[in-house]
Design a protein around this motif. Structure first.
Motif, PDB file in Angstrom:
ATOM      1  N   ASN A 189       0.857  -1.187   0.000  1.00  0.00           N
ATOM      2  CA  ASN A 189       0.000   0.000   0.000  1.00  0.00           C
ATOM      3  C   ASN A 189       0.895   1.239   0.000  1.00  0.00           C
ATOM      4  O   ASN A 189       1.869   1.309   0.754  1.00  0.00           O
ATOM      5  N   HIS A 190       0.565   2.201  -0.855  1.00  0.00           N
ATOM      6  CA  HIS A 190       1.388   3.410  -0.905  1.00  0.00           C
ATOM      7  C   HIS A 190       0.609   4.564  -1.524  1.00  0.00           C
ATOM      8  O   HIS A 190      -0.428   4.368  -2.166  1.00  0.00           O
ATOM      9  N   ASP A 191       1.105   5.759  -1.294  1.00  0.00           N
ATOM     10  CA  ASP A 191       0.620   6.955  -1.982  1.00  0.00           C
ATOM     11  C   ASP A 191       1.685   7.349  -2.997  1.00  0.00           C
ATOM     12  O   ASP A 191       2.879   7.105  -2.781  1.00  0.00           O
ATOM     13  N   LYS A 205      -3.751   8.264  -3.737  1.00  0.00           N
ATOM     14  CA  LYS A 205      -3.600   7.845  -2.346  1.00  0.00           C
ATOM     15  C   LYS A 205      -4.232   6.469  -2.131  1.00  0.00           C
ATOM     16  O   LYS A 205      -5.252   6.146  -2.720  1.00  0.00           O
ATOM     17  N   GLY A 206      -3.589   5.688  -1.275  1.00  0.00           N
ATOM     18  CA  GLY A 206      -4.127   4.385  -0.920  1.00  0.00           C
ATOM     19  C   GLY A 206      -4.047   3.355  -2.028  1.00  0.00           C
ATOM     20  O   GLY A 206      -4.863   2.432  -2.100  1.00  0.00           O
ATOM     21  N   THR A 232       5.048   7.496  -0.870  1.00  0.00           N
ATOM     22  CA  THR A 232       4.939   7.337   0.581  1.00  0.00           C
ATOM     23  C   THR A 232       4.420   5.939   0.882  1.00  0.00           C
ATOM     24  O   THR A 232       3.301   5.584   0.500  1.00  0.00           O
ATOM     25  N   GLN A 234       2.756   2.945   2.779  1.00  0.00           N
ATOM     26  CA  GLN A 234       1.658   2.893   3.751  1.00  0.00           C
ATOM     27  C   GLN A 234       1.437   1.492   4.321  1.00  0.00           C
ATOM     28  O   GLN A 234       0.373   1.216   4.859  1.00  0.00           O
ATOM     29  N   ASP A 240      -6.057  -3.922   8.301  1.00  0.00           N
ATOM     30  CA  ASP A 240      -5.274  -3.431   9.444  1.00  0.00           C
ATOM     31  C   ASP A 240      -5.181  -4.519  10.504  1.00  0.00           C
ATOM     32  O   ASP A 240      -6.100  -5.333  10.648  1.00  0.00           O
ATOM     33  N   LYS A 242      -1.525  -2.989   9.421  1.00  0.00           N
ATOM     34  CA  LYS A 242      -0.542  -3.201   8.365  1.00  0.00           C
ATOM     35  C   LYS A 242       0.857  -3.169   8.979  1.00  0.00           C
ATOM     36  O   LYS A 242       1.076  -2.606  10.046  1.00  0.00           O
ATOM     37  N   ILE A 246       5.798   2.106   7.846  1.00  0.00           N
ATOM     38  CA  ILE A 246       4.708   2.990   7.405  1.00  0.00           C
ATOM     39  C   ILE A 246       5.109   4.463   7.559  1.00  0.00           C
ATOM     40  O   ILE A 246       5.658   4.863   8.572  1.00  0.00           O
ATOM     41  N   GLY A 247       4.807   5.231   6.541  1.00  0.00           N
ATOM     42  CA  GLY A 247       5.094   6.661   6.570  1.00  0.00           C
ATOM     43  C   GLY A 247       6.420   7.049   5.953  1.00  0.00           C
ATOM     44  O   GLY A 247       6.717   8.237   5.807  1.00  0.00           O
TER      45      GLY A 247
END
Length: 287
Positions: A189-191, A205-206, A232, A234, A240, A242, A246-247
């Protein structure tokens, strides 16, 4: 002793000669190029093919060289500098070029000139004007990398996951295709945000990629300038909570995949040197 020395010199010369013959030419002659419309391009569809509507879809020519625009199709076409969205730019315009007719253009300045057909606006091409004897630029007709061959740029997350992007050449009026791979990962998962000259052209996003690979497309670009890509992370997983760093953020600056092989290698090194991984408020440069 003299015989041995002579033999050694001969061997070194032979090796050097062999290396020269094995090394690809870094420069190429682009004093003349001929562009033709794809057969049947008077009807939509050629824009979705690998060859495009003008062949070659990206043509390279030297300053002072000759561009021959030859209509080998059965329908009448124009070769008009500019874009269908913004209109003619003035560098050249064949007017309505009937079948079997041709037009010649001699560029006087270095740069990129997009062009289109005023009768059939889905027909688009690009002429790249370079200095005489400039290093060969491996544009080819296949702008879309489709995750094949060397990546346009690479980075890394703090857990060791390699992040790579394959990008098509940024072209004014065209969408840019960006393929992303998180090597050896699943359920990523990423942006992803892409900016060109400070303007946002993609903000996805997402995004979720089952096998760690995914493709994104920007909005139509306002110019052919380089872009900045920010990814980014995620987390790994479908639901969840995850896992993973993250971040964390990986930034690829000034991505210009249309550069030649040597320039691309230098660019990749420059990109890797500025990649920063951000975890909460802590920034850790990665060199």
């Amino acid at each position: 002793m003299k015989t041995k020395a002579f033999s050694s010199i001969f061997v070194l010369f032979a090796i050097a000669a062999g290396m020269v013959t094995m090394t690809p030419a870094a420069f190429a002659d682009h004093s003349e190029v001929t562009i033709t419309p794809a057969a049947g391009s008077g009807a939509p569809g050629c824009e979705d093919t690998a060859d495009g509507c003008y062949i070659p879809s990206t043509a390279t020519v030297d300053v002072g060289g000759k561009v021959i625009m030859s209509n080998t199709d059965t329908a009448a076409h124009t070769f008009t500098a500019g874009t269908a969205e913004d209109g003619p730019s003035g560098e050249f315009d064949t007017g309505l070029l009937m079948a079997a007719n041709s037009f010649e253009y001699t560029p006087e300045t270095v740069g990129e000139i997009p062009y289109f057909c005023m009768v059939h606006p889905w027909m688009k091409g690009l002429i790249i004007v370079q200095e005489v004897g400039a290093e060969e630029d491996d544009h080819g007709d296949d702008d879309m990398m489709h995750m094949e061959g060397a990546a346009s740029a690479t980075g890394m997350l703090s857990d060791g996951t390699k992040v790579s992007v394959w990008a098509s050449a940024p072209m004014k009026g065209e969408m840019m295709e960006i393929n992303v791979e998180f090597e050896g990962s699943e359920h990523v998962n990423h942006d992803i945000m892409v900016k060109q000259n400070g303007k946002e052209v993609l903000n996805d996003k997402g995004a979720h990629h089952h096998d760690g690979k995914g493709m994104h497309k920007t909005a139509a670009l306002a110019s052919s300038d380089p872009v900045n890509i920010t990814i980014t992370f995620q987390g790994y997983g479908v639901n969840d909570p995850k896992t993973g760093p993250i971040g964390e953020v990986v930034v690829f600056s000034n991505v210009v995949p249309e550069f030649g092989t040597i320039a691309m290698m230098i660019l990749a090194v420059a990109i890797i040197s500025i990649v920063a991984v951000t975890a909460k408020s802590r920034v850790v440069p990665r060199f």
